[in-house]
Design a protein around this motif. Structure first.
Motif, mmCIF file in Angstrom:
data_model
loop_
_atom_site.group_PDB
_atom_site.id
_atom_site.type_symbol
_atom_site.label_atom_id
_atom_site.label_comp_id
_atom_site.label_asym_id
_atom_site.label_seq_id
_atom_site.Cartn_x
_atom_site.Cartn_y
_atom_site.Cartn_z
ATOM 1 N N VAL A 114 2.418 16.183 18.702
ATOM 2 C CA VAL A 114 1.167 16.817 18.272
ATOM 3 C C VAL A 114 0.275 15.866 17.487
ATOM 4 O O VAL A 114 -0.920 16.135 17.302
ATOM 5 C CB VAL A 114 1.460 18.063 17.416
ATOM 6 C CG1 VAL A 114 2.218 19.100 18.213
ATOM 7 C CG2 VAL A 114 2.247 17.689 16.151
ATOM 8 N N ALA A 115 0.821 14.738 17.009
ATOM 9 C CA ALA A 115 0.009 13.804 16.221
ATOM 10 C C ALA A 115 -1.105 13.181 17.042
ATOM 11 O O ALA A 115 -2.086 12.669 16.487
ATOM 12 C CB ALA A 115 0.900 12.711 15.633
ATOM 13 N N GLY A 116 -0.986 13.208 18.370
ATOM 14 C CA GLY A 116 -2.018 12.601 19.206
ATOM 15 C C GLY A 116 -3.353 13.320 19.148
ATOM 16 O O GLY A 116 -4.417 12.697 19.312
ATOM 17 N N ALA A 117 -3.332 14.639 18.896
ATOM 18 C CA ALA A 117 -4.587 15.397 18.890
ATOM 19 C C ALA A 117 -5.496 15.011 17.723
ATOM 20 O O ALA A 117 -6.695 14.744 17.935
ATOM 21 C CB ALA A 117 -4.291 16.894 18.874
ATOM 22 N N PRO A 118 -5.010 14.968 16.454
ATOM 23 C CA PRO A 118 -5.898 14.529 15.367
ATOM 24 C C PRO A 118 -6.373 13.090 15.533
ATOM 25 O O PRO A 118 -7.513 12.761 15.171
ATOM 26 C CB PRO A 118 -5.015 14.683 14.121
ATOM 27 C CG PRO A 118 -3.983 15.671 14.490
ATOM 28 C CD PRO A 118 -3.719 15.442 15.943
ATOM 29 N N VAL A 119 -5.521 12.232 16.079
ATOM 30 C CA VAL A 119 -5.927 10.844 16.298
ATOM 31 C C VAL A 119 -7.069 10.771 17.319
ATOM 32 O O VAL A 119 -8.059 10.049 17.134
ATOM 33 C CB VAL A 119 -4.716 10.007 16.754
ATOM 34 C CG1 VAL A 119 -5.164 8.629 17.219
ATOM 35 C CG2 VAL A 119 -3.707 9.886 15.618
ATOM 36 N N ALA A 120 -6.943 11.529 18.411
ATOM 37 C CA ALA A 120 -8.008 11.546 19.420
ATOM 38 C C ALA A 120 -9.288 12.134 18.854
ATOM 39 O O ALA A 120 -10.388 11.615 19.101
ATOM 40 C CB ALA A 120 -7.549 12.343 20.641
ATOM 41 N N ALA A 121 -9.170 13.216 18.075
ATOM 42 C CA ALA A 121 -10.361 13.826 17.481
ATOM 43 C C ALA A 121 -11.023 12.883 16.493
ATOM 44 O O ALA A 121 -12.256 12.783 16.438
ATOM 45 C CB ALA A 121 -9.984 15.138 16.795
#
Length: 378
Positions: A114-121
């Motif tokens: 799930v850490a990929g979503a904040p990084v992409a945002a």
């Protein structure tokens, strides 16, 4: 809408996008290992493998989109959908984990994926977007855990921090690229201006200088032509050396624009560096100064000289126009306004008022005229 940061539309934060892809792949492999280790204890193993398959498909989809070269292909809605899909997959954990696994704080089905979503945002929207996505994912983590524990708070801090740091890095990269592109454009413009100056100096300026010298020697009507040639020589020199530059931010250098008004009768003094203002503000201030100099030509006599002083004092810009003419008699401006001649009232004071600035006049018979224009930076 795409932004151009330089000669091409390459996104300055591209390395961060590739880092996001790499993070997604690595965390997917970690999630695979977690499912393999804990699958025997799941209450619905088939659902766990289904969710893992959905995570793999979404990882491939995000990799295809985030690997695009131009920012415009990394759609805003897709990044928002990334956050939503990530949270939705994580919220399946209560149907997969048993009560015992929840009590033992076993990894959620999505684990660190799930850490990929904040990084992409953060990469797409900057620090604010990264923090917002981190908070959303952290809240979904608490719901999936069916309670906000210390572990949930710790994960939330890490998610928000990663979104913030990556977002700030992306913003800095884009700003730095924009500044570099602007500097390159300015350098190219200056080089072209210098080339034109050399060519003009070797041709037109030399001819004008010869006409000015020869006309002054002959006298009479030739002297008048010599004076006109001298005026054009000064104006042309100013044009090729200090042509105002319009920046991509919509600003124009007021210093260069005012220096074009210099002549044998008008001396312009300005700071060494650029004084960039919105293009409309620059145009209005130049129009005010032109009107003041026009009044010098009309009312101060052919021998009068004028001085234009530009000062950049931080929060405001000050332009002073002074001449050594006979000055304006008391009540003359009011009489001109009453007669319908509104040059000063409308062209000068009206323009300055629209810019939110002030204009003051100091004059006395035999002591010349001095206009002081103050315009705040917005």
């Amino acid at each position: 809408m795409s932004r151009r940061f330089g000669p091409t539309a390459r996104e300055p934060a591209t390395p961060l996008w590739w880092g996001t892809i790499g993070l997604r792949v690595l965390t997917l492999l970690f999630a695979l290992g977690a499912v393999i280790v804990h699958s025997d204890g799941y209450q619905r193993p088939w659902l766990a493998w289904t969710v893992l398959g959905a995570m793999a498909l979404w990882t491939i989809a995000t990799a295809l989109v985030y690997a695009r070269e131009a920012l415009r292909w990394r759609w805003r809605w897709f990044v928002l959908a990334d956050v939503v899909v990530t949270c939705a997959l994580m919220l399946t954990s209560p149907w997969i984990l048993t009560d015992a696994q929840n009590a033992a704080v076993a990894p959620l089905i999505t684990t660190v994926w799930v850490a990929g979503a904040p990084v992409a945002a953060g990469t797409r929207f900057g620090g604010v977007g990264g923090v917002a996505a981190g908070l959303v994912v952290a809240a979904a983590t608490g719901i999936a855990r069916q309670g906000f524990t210390l572990d949930v708070a710790r994960d939330g801090v890490l998610l928000v921090a990663s979104g913030l740091l990556i977002g700030m890095s992306a913003t800095t990269a884009r700003k730095s690229a924009a500044v570099l592109a602007e500097a390159l454009r300015t350098e190219v413009a200056n080089a072209e201006r210098e080339r034109l100056a050399r060519d003009i100096h070797d041709s037109v300026l030399q001819v004008l200088a010869r006409v000015r010298r020869r006309g002054a020697e002959l006298g009479g009507e030739a002297a008048e032509l010599a004076e006109l040639a001298g005026e054009q020589e000064i104006a042309l020199r100013a044009l090729v050396t200090t042509a105002p530059t319009r920046h991509s931010t919509g600003e124009t250098d007021l210093r260069a624009a005012l220096q074009l008004l210099g002549s044998s009768k008008v001396q312009v003094s300005a700071p060494a560096g650029e004084v960039n203002l919105p293009s409309r503000t620059t145009a209005e201030l130049v129009a005010v100064v032109r009107e003041a100099l026009s009044n010098v030509d009309k009312h101060a006599g052919p021998a009068a000289k004028a001085w234009v002083l530009l000062e950049d004092v931080g929060r405001e810009v000050v332009v002073t126009v002074r001449d050594d003419g006979p000055g304006i008699p008391e009540g003359r401006l009011a009489d001109a306004a009453g007669e319908g001649r509104l040059g000063v009232v409308r062209s000068m004071r009206g323009r300055v008022a629209e810019l939110g600035g002030t204009i003051s006049l100091e004059t006395a018979p035999g002591q010349g005229t001095e206009w002081e224009i103050r315009v705040p930076r917005k």
